[in-house]
Design a protein around this motif. Structure first.
Motif, PDB file in Angstrom:
ATOM      1  N   UNK A  43      -4.278  -5.077  20.149  1.00 13.87           N
ATOM      2  CA  UNK A  43      -5.256  -6.122  19.837  1.00 13.87           C
ATOM      3  C   UNK A  43      -4.862  -6.851  18.562  1.00 13.87           C
ATOM      4  N   UNK A  44      -5.126  -8.132  18.521  1.00 13.51           N
ATOM      5  CA  UNK A  44      -5.051  -8.891  17.280  1.00 13.51           C
ATOM      6  C   UNK A  44      -6.468  -9.206  16.853  1.00 13.51           C
ATOM      7  N   UNK A  45      -6.860  -8.678  15.703  1.00 12.56           N
ATOM      8  CA  UNK A  45      -8.217  -8.844  15.194  1.00 12.56           C
ATOM      9  C   UNK A  45      -8.265 -10.099  14.328  1.00 12.56           C
ATOM     10  N   UNK A  46      -9.234 -10.948  14.594  1.00  8.82           N
ATOM     11  CA  UNK A  46      -9.355 -12.214  13.876  1.00  8.82           C
ATOM     12  C   UNK A  46      -9.664 -12.004  12.404  1.00  8.82           C
ATOM     13  N   UNK A  47      -9.301 -12.947  11.551  1.00  7.77           N
ATOM     14  CA  UNK A  47      -9.816 -12.941  10.181  1.00  7.77           C
ATOM     15  C   UNK A  47     -11.341 -12.985  10.240  1.00  7.77           C
TER      16      UNK A  47
END
Length: 332
Positions: free
Chosen positions: A105-109
Motif C-alpha cells: 500500500x502507498x499511504x497518502x500524506x
C-alpha cells in the motif's frame, strides 16, 4: 534532500458542509474537488473536471445505468491506494518475492491504514521523498488489551532511541515486534503523535478529512475498524523523523535522513498494526509537511533461539521466552 527546504508535500482534502444550505446553491467554479476512494478505509482528494462534465460522465438515473457506471470504474487506480493483490505492487522491496507479499500500500500524506498480520510477518516502511512520518501503534491481534508499551520499549533494552534490533514491547513483558532493518536512524519514542488540539492550534484544522488531520484523529478511525475506541489507544512510536534529548532535557527535532530510507520489522506475535502518516508534532515548519509512505509485508518466521538478539541481554531473553510461551500455547 534537506528536510527543512523545499515545498511542503500535502494532501488537499475536500471540504464538506456540516449543515444543509439555507439558500439556493451557487453554481460551482470551473474546477471542484471530488472525493475518490483508493482505500475502503480512507478518502483521497483529486482535482475533478467541471461539474457539468462530471454529471455527464456519471449516468445513474436508473439501476441499470448506475450498475454500468459503477462497473466502468473497474481497473481505475489512484496515487494513494492498496495494491490488490499485494503481488501487483510496483514497489516490491528488493530481494522479496512478490508472490510472498500479503500487504502492499502507498499511504497518502495525511492518511492512515491498518492490518492484522500473522506471527513472523516481515513489515517494511519506505520513505520515498524524505517527508513521511510513520506513526505506529501495535496490538495483540488475538487479545487487543495487550498493546505497545513505549516505556517498556525504552526500558527493557536500556535504550531510548529506536534502531536496529530494537524490540517493541507490550505491557505484558512480551516482544511484539523488533526492528530488523534501518537505513534511516531518525525515529522517535518520546513524543507520540499529534492531537486535534495541537493541529487546530498550529494549522487551524485537525479534521480527518481536512488539510491537516491529526494522528490521534486518524488512529481513532483506524481503531474503530477493529472494535477499539479512543480509550484503547496508547502512546506510540514514529519512524523517519528523528528526535533527540538535549543536555538540558529539551526534545529536539532532527528531521529525516532524506529520501529513500526504509525500516523493517518482524512480527513476533500476531499483530494488529495501525499507521498514521502525519506531520511530526515537533516539526518546526509552519506548513503541514508530510510525504507518501510505502508499506509492504510478506510471509516470514519469528525470531528463533538461535538468533543473537534472542539472548542479547537477560531482559530481552526473558521477554522472548514470554513471547514464545504465549504463542506456542496457542499453537502459533
Amino acid at each position: 534532500m534537506s528536510t527543512t527546504d523545499g515545498p511542503a508535500a500535502t494532501t488537499p482534502h475536500a471540504q464538506h458542509p456540516t449543515e444543509p444550505p439555507t439558500e439556493p446553491p451557487v453554481e460551482p467554479p470551473s474546477e471542484v474537488t471530488e472525493l475518490t476512494t483508493g482505500n475502503a478505509d480512507q478518502q483521497r482528494s483529486t482535482t475533478a473536471q467541471p461539474a457539468a462534465g462530471v454529471r455527464d460522465l456519471h449516468l445513474t438515473d436508473t439501476v441499470g445505468s448506475a450498475r454500468d457506471d459503477a462497473r466502468a470504474q473497474g481497473g481505475r487506480a489512484g496515487e494513494w491506494m492498496p495494491y490488490l493483490p499485494a503481488s501487483s505492487s510496483p514497489h516490491c522491496p528488493p530481494g522479496v518475492d512478490p508472490a510472498a507479499l500479503v500487504w502492499a500500500e502507498t499511504v497518502a500524506p495525511g492518511g492512515y491504514t491498518h492490518k492484522a498480520l500473522a506471527r513472523g510477518t516481515r513489515l517494511r516502511f519506505d520513505d520515498p521523498t524524505g517527508d513521511a512520518c510513520a506513526h505506529l501503534l501495535l496490538f495483540n491481534a488475538l487479545e487487543p488489551v495487550e498493546r505497545l508499551n513505549v516505556a517498556d520499549t525504552q526500558k527493557i533494552p536500556w535504550q531510548a532511541y529506536l534502531g536496529l534490533d530494537h524490540p517493541l514491547l507490550s505491557g505484558d513483558g512480551r516482544v511484539m515486534a523488533v526492528v530488523t532493518g534501518d537505513s534511516s536512524g531518525r525515529h522517535d519514542a518520546f513524543c507520540g503523535t499529534t492531537t486535534d488540539a495541537w493541529n487546530e492550534r498550529k494549522y487551524g484544522d485537525a479534521r480527518p478529512e481536512g488539510p491537516s488531520p491529526s494522528g490521534r484523529g486518524l488512529f481513532v478511525k483506524a481503531a474503530a475498524k477493529h472494535g477499539l475506541s479512543r480509550r484503547d489507544l496508547p502512546p506510540g512510536v514514529s519512524f523517519f523523523q528523528g528526535v533527540r534529548v538535549e543536555a538540558d532535557g529539551a526534545l529536539a527535532w532532527r528531521g529525516s535522513a532524506g529520501p529513500g530510507a526504509y525500516v523493517e520489522l518482524v512480527a513476533e506475535m500476531p499483530l494488529l498494526v495501525l499507521i498514521a502518516n502525519v506531520a511530526h508534532p515537533l516539526d518546526p515548519r509552519p506548513d503541514y509537511v508530510v510525504g507518501p509512505l510505502r508499506v509492504h509485508a510478506w510471509r516470514g518466521t519469528a525470531t528463533g533461539p538461535d538468533e543473537p538478539r534472542f539472548t542479547a541481554t537477560p531482559e530481552l531473553h526473558r521477554a522472548y521466552l514470554n513471547t514464545v510461551d504465549y504463542c506456542e500455547a496457542r499453537g502459533l
